[in-house]
Scaffold this motif. Sequence first.
Motif, PDB file in Angstrom:
ATOM      1  N   GLY A 247       0.682  -1.116   0.031  1.00 38.62           N
ATOM      2  CA  GLY A 247       0.028   0.183  -0.031  1.00 38.62           C
ATOM      3  C   GLY A 247       0.662   1.308  -0.009  1.00 38.62           C
ATOM      4  O   GLY A 247       1.963   1.193  -0.238  1.00 38.62           O
ATOM      5  N   VAL A 248       0.213   2.360   0.456  1.00 34.67           N
ATOM      6  CA  VAL A 248       0.694   3.656   0.561  1.00 34.67           C
ATOM      7  C   VAL A 248       0.802   4.259   1.771  1.00 34.67           C
ATOM      8  O   VAL A 248       0.088   3.990   2.781  1.00 34.67           O
ATOM      9  CB  VAL A 248       0.235   4.507  -0.214  1.00 34.67           C
ATOM     10  CG1 VAL A 248       0.269   4.226  -1.920  1.00 34.67           C
ATOM     11  CG2 VAL A 248      -1.274   4.847  -0.076  1.00 34.67           C
ATOM     12  N   SER A 249       1.863   5.195   1.980  1.00 36.02           N
ATOM     13  CA  SER A 249       2.025   5.870   3.489  1.00 36.02           C
ATOM     14  C   SER A 249       2.270   7.175   2.993  1.00 36.02           C
ATOM     15  O   SER A 249       2.739   7.607   1.900  1.00 36.02           O
ATOM     16  CB  SER A 249       3.374   5.127   4.181  1.00 36.02           C
ATOM     17  OG  SER A 249       4.391   5.156   3.295  1.00 36.02           O
ATOM     18  N   LEU A 250       1.871   8.095   4.199  1.00 40.83           N
ATOM     19  CA  LEU A 250       2.590   9.699   3.960  1.00 40.83           C
ATOM     20  C   LEU A 250       4.088   9.505   3.935  1.00 40.83           C
ATOM     21  O   LEU A 250       4.630   8.840   4.550  1.00 40.83           O
ATOM     22  CB  LEU A 250       1.931  10.362   5.192  1.00 40.83           C
ATOM     23  CG  LEU A 250       0.385  10.731   4.833  1.00 40.83           C
ATOM     24  CD1 LEU A 250      -0.249  11.073   6.211  1.00 40.83           C
ATOM     25  CD2 LEU A 250       0.206  11.663   3.770  1.00 40.83           C
ATOM     26  N   LEU A 251       4.659  10.362   3.367  1.00 41.15           N
ATOM     27  CA  LEU A 251       6.149  10.478   3.153  1.00 41.15           C
ATOM     28  C   LEU A 251       6.733  10.586   4.618  1.00 41.15           C
ATOM     29  O   LEU A 251       6.397  11.247   5.579  1.00 41.15           O
ATOM     30  CB  LEU A 251       6.475  11.801   2.533  1.00 41.15           C
ATOM     31  CG  LEU A 251       6.096  12.162   1.041  1.00 41.15           C
ATOM     32  CD1 LEU A 251       6.580  13.147   0.438  1.00 41.15           C
ATOM     33  CD2 LEU A 251       6.174  10.797   0.036  1.00 41.15           C
ATOM     34  N   GLY A 252       7.623   9.220   4.724  1.00 41.73           N
ATOM     35  CA  GLY A 252       8.349   9.537   6.137  1.00 41.73           C
ATOM     36  C   GLY A 252       7.585   8.525   6.988  1.00 41.73           C
ATOM     37  O   GLY A 252       8.461   8.366   8.052  1.00 41.73           O
ATOM     38  N   VAL A 253       6.712   7.943   6.637  1.00 44.92           N
ATOM     39  CA  VAL A 253       5.909   7.272   7.744  1.00 44.92           C
ATOM     40  C   VAL A 253       6.139   5.604   7.511  1.00 44.92           C
ATOM     41  O   VAL A 253       5.788   5.215   6.487  1.00 44.92           O
ATOM     42  CB  VAL A 253       4.494   7.603   7.723  1.00 44.92           C
ATOM     43  CG1 VAL A 253       3.679   6.595   8.562  1.00 44.92           C
ATOM     44  CG2 VAL A 253       4.112   8.804   8.162  1.00 44.92           C
ATOM     45  N   VAL A 254       6.972   4.946   8.291  1.00 43.73           N
ATOM     46  CA  VAL A 254       7.060   3.652   8.453  1.00 43.73           C
ATOM     47  C   VAL A 254       5.617   3.000   8.330  1.00 43.73           C
ATOM     48  O   VAL A 254       4.949   3.137   8.986  1.00 43.73           O
ATOM     49  CB  VAL A 254       7.892   3.176   9.512  1.00 43.73           C
ATOM     50  CG1 VAL A 254       7.080   3.408  10.882  1.00 43.73           C
ATOM     51  CG2 VAL A 254       8.358   1.662   9.496  1.00 43.73           C
ATOM     52  N   GLY A 255       5.895   1.841   7.349  1.00 44.42           N
ATOM     53  CA  GLY A 255       4.682   0.873   7.409  1.00 44.42           C
ATOM     54  C   GLY A 255       3.718   1.397   6.027  1.00 44.42           C
ATOM     55  O   GLY A 255       4.187   2.164   5.237  1.00 44.42           O
ATOM     56  N   VAL A 256       2.501   0.779   6.273  1.00 44.71           N
ATOM     57  CA  VAL A 256       1.624   1.326   5.181  1.00 44.71           C
ATOM     58  C   VAL A 256       0.345   1.897   5.825  1.00 44.71           C
ATOM     59  O   VAL A 256      -0.237   1.194   6.816  1.00 44.71           O
ATOM     60  CB  VAL A 256       1.033  -0.042   4.476  1.00 44.71           C
ATOM     61  CG1 VAL A 256      -0.290   0.198   3.642  1.00 44.71           C
ATOM     62  CG2 VAL A 256       2.329  -0.552   3.721  1.00 44.71           C
ATOM     63  N   LEU A 257      -0.446   2.819   5.504  1.00 50.62           N
ATOM     64  CA  LEU A 257      -1.440   3.401   5.961  1.00 50.62           C
ATOM     65  C   LEU A 257      -2.805   3.135   5.334  1.00 50.62           C
ATOM     66  O   LEU A 257      -3.726   3.202   5.870  1.00 50.62           O
ATOM     67  CB  LEU A 257      -1.310   4.893   5.790  1.00 50.62           C
ATOM     68  CG  LEU A 257      -0.053   5.496   6.584  1.00 50.62           C
ATOM     69  CD1 LEU A 257      -0.030   6.919   6.503  1.00 50.62           C
ATOM     70  CD2 LEU A 257       0.122   5.089   7.961  1.00 50.62           C
ATOM     71  N   ILE A 258      -2.543   2.984   3.901  1.00 55.41           N
ATOM     72  CA  ILE A 258      -3.783   2.671   3.132  1.00 55.41           C
ATOM     73  C   ILE A 258      -3.397   1.314   2.243  1.00 55.41           C
ATOM     74  O   ILE A 258      -2.233   1.362   1.481  1.00 55.41           O
ATOM     75  CB  ILE A 258      -4.253   3.465   2.096  1.00 55.41           C
ATOM     76  CG1 ILE A 258      -4.921   4.839   2.916  1.00 55.41           C
ATOM     77  CG2 ILE A 258      -5.154   3.250   0.992  1.00 55.41           C
ATOM     78  CD1 ILE A 258      -5.372   5.927   2.049  1.00 55.41           C
ATOM     79  N   GLY A 259      -4.058   0.324   2.281  1.00 53.84           N
ATOM     80  CA  GLY A 259      -3.387  -0.935   1.826  1.00 53.84           C
ATOM     81  C   GLY A 259      -4.125  -2.320   1.733  1.00 53.84           C
ATOM     82  O   GLY A 259      -5.450  -2.157   2.188  1.00 53.84           O
ATOM     83  N   PHE A 260      -3.548  -3.463   1.796  1.00 50.59           N
ATOM     84  CA  PHE A 260      -4.026  -4.640   1.869  1.00 50.59           C
ATOM     85  C   PHE A 260      -3.060  -5.724   2.466  1.00 50.59           C
ATOM     86  O   PHE A 260      -1.779  -5.696   1.898  1.00 50.59           O
ATOM     87  CB  PHE A 260      -4.807  -5.129   0.830  1.00 50.59           C
ATOM     88  CG  PHE A 260      -4.126  -5.441  -0.385  1.00 50.59           C
ATOM     89  CD1 PHE A 260      -3.446  -6.585  -0.704  1.00 50.59           C
ATOM     90  CD2 PHE A 260      -3.888  -4.324  -1.280  1.00 50.59           C
ATOM     91  CE1 PHE A 260      -2.726  -6.726  -1.978  1.00 50.59           C
ATOM     92  CE2 PHE A 260      -2.979  -4.523  -2.414  1.00 50.59           C
ATOM     93  CZ  PHE A 260      -2.433  -5.707  -2.641  1.00 50.59           C
ATOM     94  N   ASN A 261      -3.291  -6.655   3.082  1.00 48.52           N
ATOM     95  CA  ASN A 261      -2.737  -8.006   3.081  1.00 48.52           C
ATOM     96  C   ASN A 261      -3.527  -9.104   2.982  1.00 48.52           C
ATOM     97  O   ASN A 261      -4.520  -8.922   2.123  1.00 48.52           O
ATOM     98  CB  ASN A 261      -2.307  -8.166   4.676  1.00 48.52           C
ATOM     99  CG  ASN A 261      -3.172  -8.059   5.731  1.00 48.52           C
ATOM    100  OD1 ASN A 261      -4.457  -8.624   5.503  1.00 48.52           O
ATOM    101  ND2 ASN A 261      -2.895  -7.521   6.740  1.00 48.52           N
ATOM    102  N   GLU A 262      -3.291 -10.384   3.025  1.00 47.60           N
ATOM    103  CA  GLU A 262      -3.741 -11.194   3.019  1.00 47.60           C
ATOM    104  C   GLU A 262      -5.201 -11.523   3.292  1.00 47.60           C
ATOM    105  O   GLU A 262      -6.365 -12.256   2.872  1.00 47.60           O
ATOM    106  CB  GLU A 262      -3.091 -12.916   3.220  1.00 47.60           C
ATOM    107  CG  GLU A 262      -1.790 -13.222   2.509  1.00 47.60           C
ATOM    108  CD  GLU A 262      -1.903 -13.715   1.098  1.00 47.60           C
ATOM    109  OE1 GLU A 262      -3.128 -13.949   0.603  1.00 47.60           O
ATOM    110  OE2 GLU A 262      -1.032 -13.801   0.141  1.00 47.60           O
ATOM    111  N   ALA A 263      -5.684 -10.878   4.486  1.00 51.94           N
ATOM    112  CA  ALA A 263      -6.949 -11.089   5.276  1.00 51.94           C
ATOM    113  C   ALA A 263      -7.643 -10.028   4.940  1.00 51.94           C
ATOM    114  O   ALA A 263      -8.829 -10.186   4.841  1.00 51.94           O
ATOM    115  CB  ALA A 263      -6.460 -11.261   6.563  1.00 51.94           C
ATOM    116  N   VAL A 264      -7.114  -8.655   5.063  1.00 52.87           N
ATOM    117  CA  VAL A 264      -8.001  -7.532   5.021  1.00 52.87           C
ATOM    118  C   VAL A 264      -7.367  -6.314   4.154  1.00 52.87           C
ATOM    119  O   VAL A 264      -6.292  -6.446   3.605  1.00 52.87           O
ATOM    120  CB  VAL A 264      -8.110  -6.789   6.535  1.00 52.87           C
ATOM    121  CG1 VAL A 264      -9.142  -7.766   7.334  1.00 52.87           C
ATOM    122  CG2 VAL A 264      -6.754  -6.642   7.003  1.00 52.87           C
TER     123      VAL A 264
END
Length: 800
Positions: A247-264
Amino acid sequence: MITPRTSRLLALSLLIPACAEDEHLYKASIRWTSFGIPHIEGKDIPSVAYAQGFAFARDAGCTLADQIVKVRSERSRYFGPGDDGENLDSDFTHLTLGVYDRAKDGFAAQPQEIQDLVTAYVAGYNDFLVEGGDALPCGAEPWLQPIDEIDLFAHYIELGTLASGRALADYIARAQPPGSMAVVGREPPPLTSLSRSKPGSNGWAIGGQRAEAGRGMLLANPHFPWQGELKLWESHLRVPGELDVYGVSLLGVVGVLIGFNEAVGWTHTVSDGQRFTFYKLTLDPADPTRYLYDGSYRAMEAKPFTIDVLQPDGSLGTASRTMWHSHYGPMLDVPPFGWASDVALTYRDANIDNIKLIAQFHGMNRAKSMDEFQEVHAREQGIPWVNTMATSAEGKAWYADTTPTPNLSAEALQKWLELRETDFLTKALADNGLVLLDGGDSTFEWVDDPDARSPGLIAFANVPQLERDDFVYNANDSHWLSNPYSPLVGYSPLHGEERTPRTPRTRMNMRVLTETGDGTASGSDGKFDLTELQQTALSNRGMIAELVRDEVVARCQGVDTVAYYDEASGVTEHVAIGPMCDAIAGWDLRLDLDSVGAIAFREFIGEYPYVELFDQGLMFSERFDPDDPIETPNTLAPAGADGTDFALQALAGGAKRLRKANLLPDVTLRRGQYTKKGDRRIPIHGGGRPEGITNLVDYDILMTAREEPMTRGEVINDLTGLTTEGYVVNYGTSFIMTLRFTDDGPDATAFLTYSESSDPASPHWTDQTTRFSEKQWRPILYRAEDIEADEQEFRLLIKD
């Protein structure tokens, strides 16, 4: 040679714990695929965060560096006072908000897992600066420095205040009591600008009942700036057996803010609720720094600050300013009220103590079911200013507004509801979506709930939320119609209004989600497939056009000219409206690149005040009905009793504006609407707020980054964005993703409309922008075999 940048990196490296010789601190691979998307796989989650920081720095390291200068309150040190003292204002505002000090305490309070994430991301960012920082667009700048964990956590604290402290920064910066030396500079904007400056978005979570495959589907469509620090950046993070999120994150933010994995899969839209409340203070006539509270006077707190300021000769000087706080929070200088001798405004911020941002999204990234996903929201309560729409592989759809919302007592709410009908200022602010309370009455204090994230907030159990098998959605109106078949009612009005008119865009969202049958968005079976979801997302239908276009044509056909009074010039002119009428009559009711008549209808709407598009008035004759919120208001309003037909006047006004812009009524969006990439103009489809279109594109400067805003000509119509250079787009649909869960896992397509890289020298500065222009969806690569088949570049990162 050891430069200031490398010397600070050497110092920071001493903070990294040692590891055994046969172990690596971080080990991860990065495979960049087409469009510059990094797919990262690591031995553990900190390794993935390390590689994410490294890959991000390559694409947008300068933007984060600029934001770190901001949260350190060092803009004046590097750039001088700024135009009208804007850098001074920024530095003193962040100091009085305590952003950096809060970051120190907040980071120390994080569980070790979250500290390790942030530390790893910082290390990856810094290591890229050593390796490739000189090649960045800002590579020669002295402010491109290595960062530490507190710097990055301060960035997160500040991002959390987007809908509160940051939005009020112009009013905080120069608030000084009467009789003190005034701070000279630009006049802050009127409070009405706050409602306009909120980012937008659409988000749909489709349940199994409305999905062809019987599994969950998602439309993510955030409307965010195409410039500055609020851009989104795309990545794929994987640790075998632990994490596989895209997914996507705001610039400089670790991880994913909008997106998906295998379950959700999940997305967000900016909440319509309140992230702060204003308080009106009655001041001591003998001392404007004392205010009445429950019958006695209370002293404000003075906070003196001194900062370094770059001088014209290159030396460093200093500047000092005393900032003032009530017990609620910072004092404000709000025009036209200012800080008078008898009354002043202050506010309380629901997000200034939010230190849960990273823990919140890290938990969401790792959720293995919808139940786990919801539990993260209940446990962390760290969502800062957005609604959440989520779907699951098994076909559940969930909406929740878990944003921090002030918790007022029933007595306080009732008093406020009464005051907004009788008190001029309270009503004026309420009409603009803002809450003003009596700061001298303890009745209006926020009420503590032990189950809430912080004192004074509404706890998770009491926020609006809804789980369905068909769909949930949001388009920046309140929670009320998250599913129109199951309205959410009875919640605090500080979450947003219920049973009130919706925006044209919300109505368009509801229409396409509820209509069924041949020729509708979900087809004859009423169940979306991925192609239908893509086509609907970019159908470029406009709600206002679908309601009144035919009536407008019936009204204007046969009318050659209209006497139009121009308020600016004071002159009445006979304006030919035939070409406008003909263009609108032949229009395909889409805002596609080659649609003829779209711009003519846009400028027809542009004659109406925006508020007239919500209820009975100049545009509509049939009033809003809360029991029919999708189809009301409707019906083009008739001519007035004096024979004046506002619809014909609107066509004449639109014709005049287009003439001033050197555009004919039959001009297409391909010629008249575009974004700029350097000297290149890329045509952009879509429309603005008044048209009621899901694919919103517009112009708005919503950034604090020291980046030159995209230029445009003289503004002819502020509502539609028409300028002497046509319609310039630098805001709106940003990351747009369609997702379906299948028996084989998630399957998704997307655009990052402004492209992945912020570097004009990168091939990934424009590649997705041109794809979006022509609606050429790109597949998201999620499976290992697809990623390997499209690998464009590989890098193994190891740090001991």
